[in-house]
Write a protein that holds these residues in place. Structure first.
Motif, short mmCIF file in Angstrom:
data_model
loop_
_atom_site.label_atom_id
_atom_site.label_comp_id
_atom_site.label_asym_id
_atom_site.label_seq_id
_atom_site.Cartn_x
_atom_site.Cartn_y
_atom_site.Cartn_z
N VAL A 115 -15.29 -36.58 0.26
CA VAL A 115 -13.85 -36.80 0.01
C VAL A 115 -13.34 -38.12 0.59
N GLY A 116 -14.23 -38.99 1.04
CA GLY A 116 -13.78 -40.23 1.66
C GLY A 116 -13.44 -40.04 3.12
N CYS A 117 -12.98 -41.12 3.75
CA CYS A 117 -12.72 -41.07 5.19
C CYS A 117 -11.50 -40.21 5.54
N GLN A 118 -10.67 -39.87 4.56
CA GLN A 118 -9.58 -38.94 4.84
C GLN A 118 -10.13 -37.61 5.37
N GLY A 119 -11.34 -37.26 4.96
CA GLY A 119 -11.96 -36.02 5.42
C GLY A 119 -12.53 -36.12 6.83
N GLU A 120 -12.76 -37.33 7.30
CA GLU A 120 -13.30 -37.53 8.64
C GLU A 120 -12.19 -37.97 9.60
N VAL A 121 -11.76 -39.23 9.48
CA VAL A 121 -10.70 -39.73 10.35
C VAL A 121 -9.39 -38.98 10.12
N GLY A 122 -9.07 -38.67 8.86
CA GLY A 122 -7.84 -37.93 8.58
C GLY A 122 -7.83 -36.55 9.21
#
Length: 476
Positions: free
Chosen positions: A355-362
């Protein structure tokens, strides 16, 4: 199975939970299965295939080395960086993997001529279940296949074996039913809180107590904090440049020296500089392949330690806390953050490749905001609001690290997201908990945004900064 706070916060090695820790665990699992099946002594050949994102960015994320270490039986949660370095150097020097050498109960490991160059990278092939796929196979003297397994690294160090997806869902339903407060949505969490009068942290603690005693939960959470602190301190002692060939300079030691001179007494006006430093330090250690806590991933490992630093230094009365007080604050922070992490893991994803970095940093920013709102006295509604605000302003964040290394923009991105988490908590606490967009709404939006996002922005090194910035990677 129902997710524990200790699933979301686990000790591992850098630089990536999905591309280093997960593959290492999968390889270790495969080696253990060879032991359990009694076929290890028959093995004479080995094959490893990496698919999709693991193949595309595996060199920069240390995936190939992690697989070899896992096949040797090293556990990412227990192995020390110096052991990783020694084993990696030996395998490279000898060109031999000692299959299952570290697996308990294995007295005679099998030496197989195999190294990084023997791993097959299938960059253009994405297996149906997940983009982070890997397949292991072993053969006997005649070349006949003895065993073969396919695993997927689905984010945060979690792995799933192909064919076991339905079993995992069945186990999840069964285990949830055994919890005193089973929840997979924020709405359910708030309903339990309203019914019982318990805070988000207290609800999560009650669920954790179905697995272990309260003392074990608190000890475990404080151990997680200790590893986070040790990670930061290790980074502050290192100088030079980060490995990988980008020649990214380690900034944490110099920043720490300057900040210590400017702010020896922790003046509140410097709070953001300090959390920037902590986030930077933890992620530099992660980029070095050091020992970190997945929180909930390695790529986002600096956010929660940074916001916890803020909580333990700048919360009202923090200077007068006893050791027991501080222990409880740390536990409540991590429990509330963990409860929110469960929601992301269950409803969406914490995998940058999915899902992109929104799934990690977000997700990490959202979890940290919830933890901070909790220990600052927020109501359950305010805690939920804090988590929602933080994610709402991380939606659409891409995962496009330069050179496939968890360095640019990942390290600075952790610092920015940590400050966002503090601001989100403060905004939520200024309100009464009522708001237009629910946490469940924003998690669903994150999931859909990730589904619609072009694959080149999801940890494939084919878009964004990964291709827009001309940087020559020097082989080290």
């Amino acid at each position: 199975m129902a997710i524990s706070v200790f699933d979301l916060f686990s000790v591992g090695i850098g630089p990536s939970s999905s591309h280093t820790v997960g593959p290492m665990r999968a390889a270790l699992r495969f080696a253990a299965q060879l032991r359990d099946a009694g076929i290890l002594p028959l093995v004479r050949g080995l094959r490893v295939d990496l698919y999709g994102s693991l193949a595309a960015t595996g060199h920069g994320h240390g995936t190939l080395t992690a697989v070899l270490l896992g096949l040797e039986g090293l556990d990412p949660e227990r192995v020390l960086p110096e052991e990783v370095e020694a084993a990696t150097a030996r395998i490279e020097r000898e060109g031999v993997v000692q299959l299952a050498a570290g697996v308990p109960g294995v007295a005679a490991p099998v030496g197989i001529a195999f190294g990084v160059r023997d791993i097959v990278l299938r960059l253009l092939t994405v297996l149906p279940t997940h983009t982070n796929g890997m397949r292991f196979g072993v053969v006997d003297t005649a070349g006949e296949l003895l065993a073969e397994e396919t695993f997927f690294s689905v984010g945060g160090g979690f792995i799933v074996r192909e064919g076991a997806e339905d079993v995992v869902q069945d186990r999840l339903a069964t285990t949830l039913a055994e919890l005193p407060y089973p929840f997979t949505t924020a709405a359910e969490l708030l309903r339990f809180s309203e019914r019982t009068g318990l805070s988000i942290a207290e609800l999560m603690l009650e669920n954790e107590k179905s697995r272990r005693s309260e003392a074990e939960v608190l000890d475990g959470l404080c151990h997680i904090w200790d590893v986070m602190e040790a990670c930061k301190e290790s980074a502050l002692a290192r100088t030079g440049v980060l490995p990988g060939g980008l020649n990214v300079r380690r900034r944490a030691p110099e920043w720490h020296r300057r900040l210590s001179e400017q702010d020896p007494d922790r003046d509140p006006q410097y709070w953001q500089e300090w959390i920037n430093l902590v986030a930077l330090a933890v992620n530099e250690e992660n980029a070095s392949g050091g020992r970190v806590v997945t929180a909930p991933t390695n790529g986002a490992a600096g956010i929660i330690p940074a916001v916890l630093f803020y909580a333990t230094h700048y919360a009202p009365g923090a200077g007068s806390w006893s050791a027991a007080d501080k222990r409880r604050v740390i536990a409540d922070f991590l429990l509330a953050a963990g409860a929110v992490g469960v929601l992301y893991k269950e409803q969406a994803s914490i995998s940058g490749a999915e899902v992109g970095c929104q799934g990690e940093v977000g997700s990490a920013s959202s979890m940290a905001a919830a933890g901070l709102a909790q220990i600052l006295g927020g109501t359950p509604e305010q805690v939920e609001n804090a988590a929602e605000i933080a994610m709402e302003h991380n939606l659409g964040l891409t995962c496009d690290p330069i050179g496939g290394l968890v360095q640019i923009p990942c390290i600075e991105r952790n610092a920015i997201a940590a400050a966002k988490a503090v601001n989100a908590a403060k905004m939520a606490l200024m309100g009464d908990g009522s708001h237009h967009v629910s946490l469940d709404d924003v998690i669903a939006t994150m999931r859909e945004t990730g589904r619609d996002m072009s694959e080149k922005y999801k940890e494939t090194a084919t878009g964004g900064l990964a291709v827009s910035v001309s940087v020559r990677v020097v082989e080290c």
